[in-house]
Design a protein around this motif. Structure first.
Motif, PDB file in Angstrom:
ATOM      1  N   MET A   1       0.832  -1.183   0.000  1.00  0.00           N
ATOM      2  CA  MET A   1       0.000   0.000   0.000  1.00  0.00           C
ATOM      3  C   MET A   1       0.878   1.248   0.000  1.00  0.00           C
ATOM      4  N   ALA A   2       0.592   2.149  -0.924  1.00  0.00           N
ATOM      5  CA  ALA A   2       1.334   3.408  -1.017  1.00  0.00           C
ATOM      6  C   ALA A   2       0.488   4.545  -0.455  1.00  0.00           C
ATOM      7  N   ARG A   3       1.187   5.557   0.047  1.00  0.00           N
ATOM      8  CA  ARG A   3       0.548   6.785   0.523  1.00  0.00           C
ATOM      9  C   ARG A   3       0.614   7.797  -0.616  1.00  0.00           C
ATOM     10  N   ILE A   4      -0.557   8.267  -1.062  1.00  0.00           N
ATOM     11  CA  ILE A   4      -0.632   9.071  -2.273  1.00  0.00           C
ATOM     12  C   ILE A   4      -1.245  10.443  -1.994  1.00  0.00           C
ATOM     13  N   MET A   5      -0.616  11.480  -2.565  1.00  0.00           N
ATOM     14  CA  MET A   5      -1.145  12.843  -2.534  1.00  0.00           C
ATOM     15  C   MET A   5      -1.643  13.180  -3.930  1.00  0.00           C
ATOM     16  N   ILE A   6      -2.803  13.841  -3.994  1.00  0.00           N
ATOM     17  CA  ILE A   6      -3.389  14.251  -5.269  1.00  0.00           C
ATOM     18  C   ILE A   6      -3.439  15.774  -5.305  1.00  0.00           C
ATOM     19  N   ALA A   7      -2.927  16.357  -6.382  1.00  0.00           N
ATOM     20  CA  ALA A   7      -3.007  17.812  -6.586  1.00  0.00           C
ATOM     21  C   ALA A   7      -3.668  18.064  -7.935  1.00  0.00           C
ATOM     22  N   ASP A   8      -4.914  18.517  -7.896  1.00  0.00           N
ATOM     23  CA  ASP A   8      -5.677  18.793  -9.111  1.00  0.00           C
ATOM     24  C   ASP A   8      -6.739  19.823  -8.759  1.00  0.00           C
ATOM     25  N   ASP A   9      -6.956  20.801  -9.631  1.00  0.00           N
ATOM     26  CA  ASP A   9      -7.929  21.840  -9.336  1.00  0.00           C
ATOM     27  C   ASP A   9      -9.369  21.413  -9.589  1.00  0.00           C
ATOM     28  N   PRO A  11     -12.414  19.166  -8.558  1.00  0.00           N
ATOM     29  CA  PRO A  11     -12.903  18.269  -7.507  1.00  0.00           C
ATOM     30  C   PRO A  11     -13.334  16.908  -8.052  1.00  0.00           C
ATOM     31  N   SER A  12     -13.934  16.888  -9.246  1.00  0.00           N
ATOM     32  CA  SER A  12     -14.396  15.612  -9.801  1.00  0.00           C
ATOM     33  C   SER A  12     -13.218  14.711 -10.185  1.00  0.00           C
ATOM     34  N   VAL A  13     -12.144  15.292 -10.688  1.00  0.00           N
ATOM     35  CA  VAL A  13     -10.953  14.499 -11.025  1.00  0.00           C
ATOM     36  C   VAL A  13     -10.300  13.978  -9.744  1.00  0.00           C
ATOM     37  N   ARG A  14     -10.187  14.825  -8.723  1.00  0.00           N
ATOM     38  CA  ARG A  14      -9.627  14.375  -7.446  1.00  0.00           C
ATOM     39  C   ARG A  14     -10.452  13.229  -6.876  1.00  0.00           C
ATOM     40  N   PHE A  15     -11.768  13.345  -6.969  1.00  0.00           N
ATOM     41  CA  PHE A  15     -12.667  12.300  -6.465  1.00  0.00           C
ATOM     42  C   PHE A  15     -12.440  10.991  -7.219  1.00  0.00           C
ATOM     43  N   LEU A  16     -12.400  11.060  -8.554  1.00  0.00           N
ATOM     44  CA  LEU A  16     -12.183   9.858  -9.372  1.00  0.00           C
ATOM     45  C   LEU A  16     -10.838   9.218  -9.050  1.00  0.00           C
ATOM     46  N   ILE A  17      -9.782  10.012  -9.014  1.00  0.00           N
ATOM     47  CA  ILE A  17      -8.451   9.475  -8.719  1.00  0.00           C
ATOM     48  C   ILE A  17      -8.428   8.843  -7.333  1.00  0.00           C
ATOM     49  N   SER A  18      -9.059   9.503  -6.380  1.00  0.00           N
ATOM     50  CA  SER A  18      -9.120   8.983  -5.017  1.00  0.00           C
ATOM     51  C   SER A  18      -9.785   7.612  -4.977  1.00  0.00           C
ATOM     52  N   ILE A  19     -10.880   7.480  -5.680  1.00  0.00           N
ATOM     53  CA  ILE A  19     -11.584   6.190  -5.735  1.00  0.00           C
ATOM     54  C   ILE A  19     -10.703   5.128  -6.384  1.00  0.00           C
ATOM     55  N   LEU A  20     -10.082   5.465  -7.512  1.00  0.00           N
ATOM     56  CA  LEU A  20      -9.257   4.493  -8.231  1.00  0.00           C
ATOM     57  C   LEU A  20      -8.082   3.999  -7.396  1.00  0.00           C
ATOM     58  N   VAL A  21      -7.368   4.929  -6.763  1.00  0.00           N
ATOM     59  CA  VAL A  21      -6.187   4.499  -5.999  1.00  0.00           C
ATOM     60  C   VAL A  21      -6.584   3.763  -4.719  1.00  0.00           C
ATOM     61  N   THR A  22      -7.712   4.148  -4.124  1.00  0.00           N
ATOM     62  CA  THR A  22      -8.194   3.440  -2.937  1.00  0.00           C
ATOM     63  C   THR A  22      -8.610   2.017  -3.303  1.00  0.00           C
ATOM     64  N   GLN A  23      -9.316   1.861  -4.423  1.00  0.00           N
ATOM     65  CA  GLN A  23      -9.704   0.527  -4.885  1.00  0.00           C
ATOM     66  C   GLN A  23      -8.489  -0.330  -5.215  1.00  0.00           C
ATOM     67  N   ALA A  24      -7.390   0.309  -5.587  1.00  0.00           N
ATOM     68  CA  ALA A  24      -6.156  -0.423  -5.895  1.00  0.00           C
ATOM     69  C   ALA A  24      -5.361  -0.741  -4.630  1.00  0.00           C
ATOM     70  N   GLY A  25      -5.876  -0.345  -3.470  1.00  0.00           N
ATOM     71  CA  GLY A  25      -5.237  -0.697  -2.213  1.00  0.00           C
ATOM     72  C   GLY A  25      -4.321   0.350  -1.626  1.00  0.00           C
ATOM     73  N   HIS A  26      -4.364   1.564  -2.158  1.00  0.00           N
ATOM     74  CA  HIS A  26      -3.503   2.636  -1.672  1.00  0.00           C
ATOM     75  C   HIS A  26      -4.286   3.583  -0.764  1.00  0.00           C
ATOM     76  N   GLU A  27      -3.559   4.425  -0.049  1.00  0.00           N
ATOM     77  CA  GLU A  27      -4.159   5.400   0.852  1.00  0.00           C
ATOM     78  C   GLU A  27      -3.951   6.808   0.295  1.00  0.00           C
ATOM     79  N   VAL A  28      -5.020   7.583   0.227  1.00  0.00           N
ATOM     80  CA  VAL A  28      -4.917   8.989  -0.167  1.00  0.00           C
ATOM     81  C   VAL A  28      -4.670   9.797   1.102  1.00  0.00           C
ATOM     82  N   VAL A  29      -3.500  10.438   1.185  1.00  0.00           N
ATOM     83  CA  VAL A  29      -3.139  11.181   2.393  1.00  0.00           C
ATOM     84  C   VAL A  29      -3.539  12.650   2.307  1.00  0.00           C
TER      85      VAL A  29
END
Length: 119
Positions: A1-9, A11-29
């Motif tokens: 499991m990786a700790r991941i930071m998302i920087a995107d202006d 909100p919908s892209v941040r939400f999608l990326i957050s879901i994808l990486v969480t489903q892949a077993g990573h943590e959004v920090v």
């Protein structure tokens, strides 16, 4: 499991990326709205991977990468962009950055995350 930071202006892209990486077993920090916000907490958060948008207000993705890699040249970064041609010509781009074009296929995105983490 990786700790991941998302920087995107977006909100919908941040939400999608957050879901994808969480489903892949990573943590959004952290989810940042712009490059400056991400830079302000990057070194406190110390993520395993930064997923960053190319075009953001206040500080764009390239400037964010430049600032982070000055201090952490081994930072793992995945750049998401709809401007792939401009990015390929940008001489400031760090050679260690993995790039994926928007819009992206979800499976291709997770593969890009894995590639960026392996670099």
């Amino acid at each position: 499991m990786a700790r991941i930071m998302i920087a995107d202006d977006s909100p919908s892209v941040r939400f999608l990326i957050s879901i994808l990486v969480t489903q892949a077993g990573h943590e959004v920090v952290l989810q940042a709205n712009n490059g400056r916000e991400a830079l302000n907490v990057y070194f406190e958060t110390n993520p395993d991977l930064l997923i960053v948008d190319f075009q953001m207000p206040i500080m764009d993705g390239i400037s964010l990468i430049e600032e982070i890699t000055k201090v952490d040249p081994d930072a793992k970064i995945l750049m998401c962009t709809g401007s792939i041609e401009k990015l390929q010509c940008d001489s400031r781009m760090n050679k260690g950055v993995t790039v994926i074009a928007k819009p992206f296929d979800n499976k291709d995105f997770i593969e890009a995350v894995s590639t960026a983490l392996a670099n």
